[in-house]
Write an enzyme that holds these catalytic residues in place. Structure first.
Site, mmCIF file in Angstrom:
data_model
loop_
_atom_site.group_PDB
_atom_site.id
_atom_site.type_symbol
_atom_site.label_atom_id
_atom_site.label_comp_id
_atom_site.label_asym_id
_atom_site.label_seq_id
_atom_site.Cartn_x
_atom_site.Cartn_y
_atom_site.Cartn_z
ATOM 1 N N SER A 71 0.829 -1.203 0.000
ATOM 2 C CA SER A 71 0.000 0.000 0.000
ATOM 3 C C SER A 71 0.866 1.257 0.000
ATOM 4 C CB SER A 71 -0.929 0.016 1.224
ATOM 5 O OG SER A 71 -1.753 -1.119 1.222
ATOM 6 N N ASN A 151 -5.405 -9.308 -7.747
ATOM 7 C CA ASN A 151 -5.508 -10.022 -6.467
ATOM 8 C C ASN A 151 -6.820 -10.779 -6.301
ATOM 9 O OD1 ASN A 151 -6.029 -7.089 -6.446
ATOM 10 N ND2 ASN A 151 -6.945 -7.482 -4.449
ATOM 11 N N GLN A 179 0.943 -9.057 -6.254
ATOM 12 C CA GLN A 179 0.511 -10.454 -6.434
ATOM 13 C C GLN A 179 1.459 -11.233 -7.338
ATOM 14 O OE1 GLN A 179 -1.961 -12.278 -5.022
ATOM 15 N NE2 GLN A 179 -2.617 -10.558 -3.762
ATOM 16 N N SER A 199 5.392 -6.621 -1.923
ATOM 17 C CA SER A 199 5.108 -6.768 -0.493
ATOM 18 C C SER A 199 5.475 -8.177 -0.039
ATOM 19 C CB SER A 199 3.611 -6.524 -0.260
ATOM 20 O OG SER A 199 3.294 -6.711 1.098
ATOM 21 N N CYS A 324 -9.804 -6.721 1.538
ATOM 22 C CA CYS A 324 -10.110 -5.319 1.796
ATOM 23 C C CYS A 324 -11.591 -5.015 1.677
ATOM 24 C CB CYS A 324 -9.339 -4.438 0.827
ATOM 25 S SG CYS A 324 -7.690 -5.041 0.556
HETATM 26 C C1 LIG Z 1 -2.050 -7.080 -0.768
HETATM 27 C C2 LIG Z 1 -1.991 -6.155 -1.907
HETATM 28 C C3 LIG Z 1 -1.608 -4.814 -1.727
HETATM 29 C C4 LIG Z 1 -1.328 -4.238 -0.364
HETATM 30 O O1 LIG Z 1 -0.124 -4.709 0.169
HETATM 31 P P1 LIG Z 1 0.147 -4.528 1.747
HETATM 32 O O2 LIG Z 1 1.567 -4.965 1.896
HETATM 33 O O3 LIG Z 1 -0.806 -5.438 2.445
HETATM 34 O O4 LIG Z 1 -0.053 -3.097 2.055
HETATM 35 C C5 LIG Z 1 -1.524 -3.999 -2.837
HETATM 36 N N1 LIG Z 1 -1.789 -4.471 -4.060
HETATM 37 C C6 LIG Z 1 -2.152 -5.756 -4.291
HETATM 38 C C7 LIG Z 1 -2.406 -6.203 -5.678
HETATM 39 C C8 LIG Z 1 -2.270 -6.632 -3.212
HETATM 40 O O5 LIG Z 1 -2.647 -7.892 -3.436
#
Ligand SMILES: *Cc1c(COP(=O)(O)O)cnc(C)c1O
Length: 395
Positions: A71, A151, A179, A199, A324
């Site tokens: 994020s 996602n 992802q 992430s 989310c």
């Molecule tokens: C999970 C996710 C995020 C957010 O990542 P965090 O590390 O949880 O903030 C952003 N983009 C996609 C496509 C995700 O799957």
């Protein structure tokens, strides 16, 4: 039986990643900004992790910025491009309707500031064409931001082609690779990516840590003011244990990736075939151009949340879409964007597998979903109306 099939929400940490973190919570606890030897040991570890992660992405060390996760990386990338564009009088941004909220909500904020946002339509297969991006670029476009893989429905975008279009037209290109990273190969040079978000907790690393890759020369703004960490672009003492865990998890995820994905794709296909036997259902997203572990379906006459709770009773952890949107009664914006009507989008189920899942588990999921859908339909007045012809089936 306990089956975890929600790996797109988050993953279990790998033992290797946990082990890689431990020394940095006990023996090597210095602050990398300290000049003494304890601090320098931490600084060396930090540099090593940065080098390893850069290498795995085809990037340079000084192009890797550590953040708190996907994020934050998305926010920083998009806001940086917007501020740069603004200075040149360019206030148009191109994206897609199926992006993560970290992207869409940042774009909403910019829209309120007077930016013009074009959200391209992926069509029912959930995949953009590079031509659509080329056709949407204008002289005042300052950024194209399109996710690498979705996602919810798992579709993989033609990132290399979109990157090439942006490069040719001289427009910055950001991709949310959260992802994709650790699941399919990403190479920032070959894919013509200017900025990339990843992430760790989506590839068996720790939560609360991520990377923003930004090509050398792109001026980033900082979201957090304070010390001069991360070349002055992200203040705050570096989370060394998490960074070490992320580097290890990323390396591990990319080892034998092809073999792992072959197995995972086999499980995915078995699951899709099994669930397709349920009447009045539809697979969301292109069948082939999707993440190896992603299965997403809509079932007519079913309420997604009820299905999840009943599956949980059977020991199956799944999701209705993204983590989310759960808790809100709005159907997924992704499913609406690929053209699913509201009543169909409400009956969604996402199963995201990891290489730890087995064929036995997949078979158990198939029979579990069959039972739950039959039960819910049996007690549903909507279903009765569909069956006796008072209402028309959509699927
Ligand atoms: C999970 C996710 C995020 C957010 O990542 P965090 O590390 O949880 O903030 C952003 N983009 C996609 C496509 C995700 O799957």
């Amino acid at each position: 039986m306990k089956i975890y099939a929600d790996n797109a929400a988050t993953t279990k940490m790998s033992q290797r990643a946990i082990q890689a973190m431990l020394p940095y919570m006990s023996e090597i606890y210095g602050n990398p900004s300290s000049l003494h030897s304890e601090g320098q040991r931490a600084a060396e570890a930090l540099a090593d992790a940065r080098r390893r992660i850069a290498g795995l992405l085809g990037a340079q060390e000084n192009e890797i910025l550590f953040t708190s996760g996907g994020s934050e990386s998305d926010n920083q990338a998009i806001l940086s491009a917007a501020r740069l564009g603004e200075r040149a009088g360019k206030k148009h941004i191109i994206s897609s309707g199926i992006e993560h909220h970290a992207v869409l909500h940042t774009l909403d904020r910019l829209k309120k500031e007077g930016f013009e946002i074009t959200l391209l339509d992926t069509g029912e297969d959930g995949i953009l064409q590079a031509d659509q991006v080329a056709g949407a670029i204008r002289p005042d476009t300052c950024l194209v931001t399109v996710m690498y893989a979705n996602n919810e429905i798992g579709t993989i975008q033609p990132i290399k082609e979109i990157g090439a279009v942006c490069r040719e037209k001289g427009v910055l290109f950001h991709t949310d690779g959260v992802q994709a990273a650790g699941h399919i190969p990403i190479h920032v040079e070959e894919d013509h990516i200017d900025m990339l978000s990843i992430s760790a907790h989506k590839f068996h690393g720790p939560k609360g840590i991520g990377v923003l890759y930004a090509r050398k020369g792109i001026p980033l703004i900082s979201l957090i003011e304070g010390g001069a960490q991360e070349r002055g672009k992200r203040a705050g003492t570096e989370n060394i244990p998490a960074i070490m865990g992320m580097a290890e998890a990323f390396e591990e995820a990319l080892e034998h990736l092809e073999e792992k994905n072959e197995k995972l794709t086999g499980l995915r296909e078995r699951l899709i075939d099994g669930l397709s036997e349920i009447p009045h259902c539809i697979l969301n997203g292109d069948r082939e151009r999707r993440l190896p572990g992603n299965v997403s379906f809509c079932f007519e006459g079913i309420e997604g949340e009820a299905m999840l709770l009943l599956l949980d009773d059977k020991g199956i952890c799944a999701s209705s879409g993204s983590a989310c949107t759960s808790g809100s009664l709005e159907p997924s914006h992704v499913l609406l964007a690929i053209g699913r009507p509201h009543e169909i989008a409400h009956g969604s189920l996402r199963l995201s597998l990891s290489e730890e899942n087995t064929e036995e588990e997949v078979d158990y999921i198939i029979s579990g979903v069959k039972e739950v859908t039959a039960y819910l339909r049996g007690i549903s007045p909507v279903w009765r109306a569909l069956e006796n012809g008072e209402q028309k089936f959509i699927l």
